[in-house]
Design a protein around this motif. Structure first.
Motif, short mmCIF file in Angstrom:
data_model
loop_
_atom_site.label_atom_id
_atom_site.label_comp_id
_atom_site.label_asym_id
_atom_site.label_seq_id
_atom_site.Cartn_x
_atom_site.Cartn_y
_atom_site.Cartn_z
N SER A 1 4.34 9.53 -6.93
CA SER A 1 3.51 10.68 -7.27
C SER A 1 4.05 11.92 -6.55
O SER A 1 4.54 11.84 -5.43
CB SER A 1 2.06 10.43 -6.86
OG SER A 1 1.51 9.34 -7.57
N ASP B 1 -13.06 3.71 -5.99
CA ASP B 1 -12.13 2.89 -6.77
C ASP B 1 -11.66 3.66 -8.00
O ASP B 1 -12.38 4.47 -8.58
CB ASP B 1 -12.79 1.58 -7.20
CG ASP B 1 -13.08 0.67 -6.02
OD1 ASP B 1 -12.36 0.75 -5.02
OD2 ASP B 1 -14.06 -0.10 -6.10
N GLN C 1 2.69 11.63 -11.77
CA GLN C 1 3.26 10.34 -11.37
C GLN C 1 4.19 9.83 -12.46
O GLN C 1 3.87 9.93 -13.66
CB GLN C 1 2.15 9.31 -11.12
CG GLN C 1 2.69 7.95 -10.67
CD GLN C 1 1.59 6.92 -10.48
OE1 GLN C 1 0.61 6.89 -11.22
NE2 GLN C 1 1.74 6.08 -9.48
N SER D 1 -8.83 6.50 -4.69
CA SER D 1 -8.59 7.91 -4.47
C SER D 1 -9.63 8.49 -3.51
O SER D 1 -10.74 7.97 -3.37
CB SER D 1 -8.63 8.68 -5.79
OG SER D 1 -9.90 8.58 -6.39
N TYR E 1 -4.19 9.88 -3.34
CA TYR E 1 -4.18 8.79 -4.33
C TYR E 1 -3.44 7.61 -3.72
O TYR E 1 -2.37 7.77 -3.13
CB TYR E 1 -3.52 9.23 -5.62
CG TYR E 1 -4.34 10.24 -6.39
CD1 TYR E 1 -5.38 9.83 -7.23
CD2 TYR E 1 -4.09 11.60 -6.26
CE1 TYR E 1 -6.15 10.77 -7.92
CE2 TYR E 1 -4.85 12.54 -6.95
CZ TYR E 1 -5.87 12.12 -7.78
OH TYR E 1 -6.64 13.03 -8.45
N GLY F 1 -8.54 5.73 -10.37
CA GLY F 1 -7.81 6.99 -10.28
C GLY F 1 -6.77 7.03 -11.39
O GLY F 1 -6.17 6.00 -11.70
N CYS G 1 0.84 -1.20 0.00
CA CYS G 1 0.00 0.00 0.00
C CYS G 1 0.88 1.25 0.00
O CYS G 1 1.71 1.44 0.89
CB CYS G 1 -0.92 -0.01 1.22
SG CYS G 1 -1.99 1.42 1.33
N HIS H 1 -3.21 -5.21 -9.52
CA HIS H 1 -2.97 -3.84 -9.08
C HIS H 1 -4.29 -3.11 -8.87
O HIS H 1 -5.22 -3.25 -9.68
CB HIS H 1 -2.13 -3.12 -10.14
CG HIS H 1 -1.60 -1.80 -9.69
ND1 HIS H 1 -1.63 -0.67 -10.46
CD2 HIS H 1 -1.00 -1.44 -8.53
CE1 HIS H 1 -1.08 0.34 -9.81
NE2 HIS H 1 -0.70 -0.10 -8.64
N SER I 1 -2.33 3.31 -4.14
CA SER I 1 -2.20 2.09 -4.94
C SER I 1 -1.84 0.94 -4.01
O SER I 1 -1.12 1.12 -3.03
CB SER I 1 -1.12 2.27 -6.02
OG SER I 1 0.10 2.70 -5.45
N GLY J 1 -1.54 6.63 -8.97
CA GLY J 1 -1.52 5.92 -7.70
C GLY J 1 -0.66 6.66 -6.70
O GLY J 1 -0.24 7.80 -6.91
N LEU K 1 -6.10 0.78 -7.78
CA LEU K 1 -5.98 2.20 -7.53
C LEU K 1 -7.22 2.69 -6.80
O LEU K 1 -8.34 2.27 -7.11
CB LEU K 1 -5.82 2.98 -8.83
CG LEU K 1 -4.57 2.71 -9.67
CD1 LEU K 1 -4.61 3.55 -10.95
CD2 LEU K 1 -3.31 3.01 -8.88
N SER L 1 6.34 6.35 -13.69
CA SER L 1 6.33 4.91 -13.46
C SER L 1 7.15 4.18 -14.51
O SER L 1 7.20 4.57 -15.68
CB SER L 1 4.89 4.36 -13.46
OG SER L 1 4.27 4.59 -14.71
#
Length: 300
Positions: free
Chosen positions: A89, A80, A99, A70, A52, A82, A41, A66, A54, A85, A68, A101
Motif C-alpha cells: 500500500s 475488522d 494498494q 484498519s 491499514y 478494510g 502482519c 486472510h 493485513s 491491507g 484485514l 496486489s
C-alpha cells in the motif's frame, strides 16, 4: 495459549524514541488475539493517521485465512475489514491511498495485477492490468512499494518454480502511479541457497542507489540452517543489481511471520534501521555498508 498481534499507537510497527544512542520502546497495544497462530502482519500508516493492516489466522499453508483490519486514529482503536491491507500500500502523488496486489500461483508469463484506490469520498475502486514476465513463472508481489526520486514506483516480487524448487526474485516498475506495472529486472541468483532469493524489501538512498535486501534460507533451529540475508545494490533505478553484502540476519526464522522491517531515516537518508529475527534491531549510518546492533535484542 493465544497468539497476540501487537502494533504501535504511533507508527505502523512498535513505538520507539531514540535515547542515549539506542532505540527505546514507548508503546504497544493489543489489537487482535486468537487461539490459532497469527502470521504475516503488515501495516501501512498514511499521513492522516489511518493505518491499514493485513495478517492471517491459522496454520500457514494448511487452514490459513486472510484478515484485514484498519484504524482511523493512529492505532488507538481498530475495526475488522478494510478495502486495502498493509502490504504493497502507498500514497499516490495526488494524496490517494492505493494498494497493488498479485498472488498468482499459476506458472505463466502473463499475470493479472489488481489495483485498489480509495477515493476522496472514501469509496474504493478496483482495476486490473496485465504484467508479462520473461518466462512462465508464478508471481507474488511482496513486500512493499518504493517511490524513487524521479517518481517511478518499484515493487518486488518472487516466484517458486515447481521444476527448479527454488525461488527467483523480480523487480517491477510503474510509471503511472501504480495503475499499471511492467517487469524491470531479475535479481541475480545465488548458487547453493536453500530456498532461493525471495521476500525482498527495498530502499533508495540520497545518492539515488536502490538497495534490495533478500532472504534465502529455511530450516531455522536445525542443523544446516541458512540464516543469510543478501544485499544487492542498483545504480540504474533497479534495472541491474550486484550483490554487496551477506549478513547473518535470520531471514526465515521461527518468527518470520513478523517479517523483516527496513526503514530509512527521512532526515538522514544514509541512516537505515533493520529490525529482524533473532538478533534484535540493527542500525547503519553509511547507507547499509556496515551494521551495528543498537539494543532491543530478541525477535522483532
Amino acid at each position: 495459549m493465544k497468539r497476540i498481534a501487537l502494533i504501535a499507537t504511533v507508527v505502523a510497527g512498535m513505538g520507539f524514541v531514540v535515547g542515549a544512542g539506542e532505540l527505546v520502546e514507548t508503546s504497544r497495544r493489543v489489537i487482535c488475539e486468537n487461539a490459532k497462530p497469527m502470521n504475516f502482519c503488515f501495516a501501512q500508516r498514511f499521513p492522516d493517521g489511518t493505518i491499514y493492516m493485513s495478517h492471517s489466522i491459522g496454520r500457514h499453508t494448511v487452514d490459513e485465512r486472510h484478515v484485514l483490519m484498519s484504524s482511523a486514529d493512529d492505532g488507538l482503536t481498530w475495526k475488522d475489514g478494510g478495502p486495502i491491507g498493509g502490504m504493497n500500500s502507498f500514497l499516490t502523488k495526488d494524496g490517494l491511498k492505493r494498494q497493488v496486489s498479485c498472488w498468482s500461483l499459476v506458472e505463466t508469463n502473463v499475470h493479472t495485477v489488481t489495483v485498489t484506490t480509495i477515493g476522496r469520498d472514501g469509496k474504493a475502486t478496483r482495476r486490473t492490468s496485465q504484467v508479462k514476465l520473461p518466462a512462465a513463472q508464478q508471481l507474488l508481489f511482496h513486500r512493499g512499494v518504493l517511490r524513487l526520486h524521479d517518481g517511478t514506483l518499484l515493487a518486488t516480487g518472487y516466484q517458486n518454480n515447481s521444476a527448479r524448487k527454488t525461488c527467483v526474485s523480480y523487480v517491477l516498475s510503474s510509471a503511472d502511479d501504480g495503475l499499471t506495472w511492467s517487469y524491470l529486472s531479475t535479481v541475480p541468483e545465488i548458487a547453493g541457497t536453500q530456498e532461493g532469493l525471495n521476500e525482498s524489501t527495498a530502499v533508495q538512498l540520497k545518492d539515488g542507489s536502490v538497495q534490495l535486501y533478500v532472504r534465502s534460507g529455511h530450516k531455522y533451529g536445525r542443523p544446516g540452517a541458512d540464516i543469510s540475508l543478501y544485499r544487492f545494490v542498483s545504480r540504474d533505478g533497479g534495472r541491474t543489481f550486484r550483490q554487496t553484502l551477506l549478513a547473518r540476519f535470520y531471514g526465515n526464522g521461527m518468527h518470520r511471520m513478523y517479517g523483516l522491517v527496513l526503514s530509512r531515516n527521512p532526515f538522514n537518508p544514509d541512516e537505515l534501521v533493520c529490525g529482524q529475527n533473532r538478533d534484535g534491531i540493527y542500525r547503519s549510518r553509511d547507507g547499509g555498508e556496515t551494521w551495528k546492533p543498537i539494543g532491543l535484542d530478541g525477535d522483532w
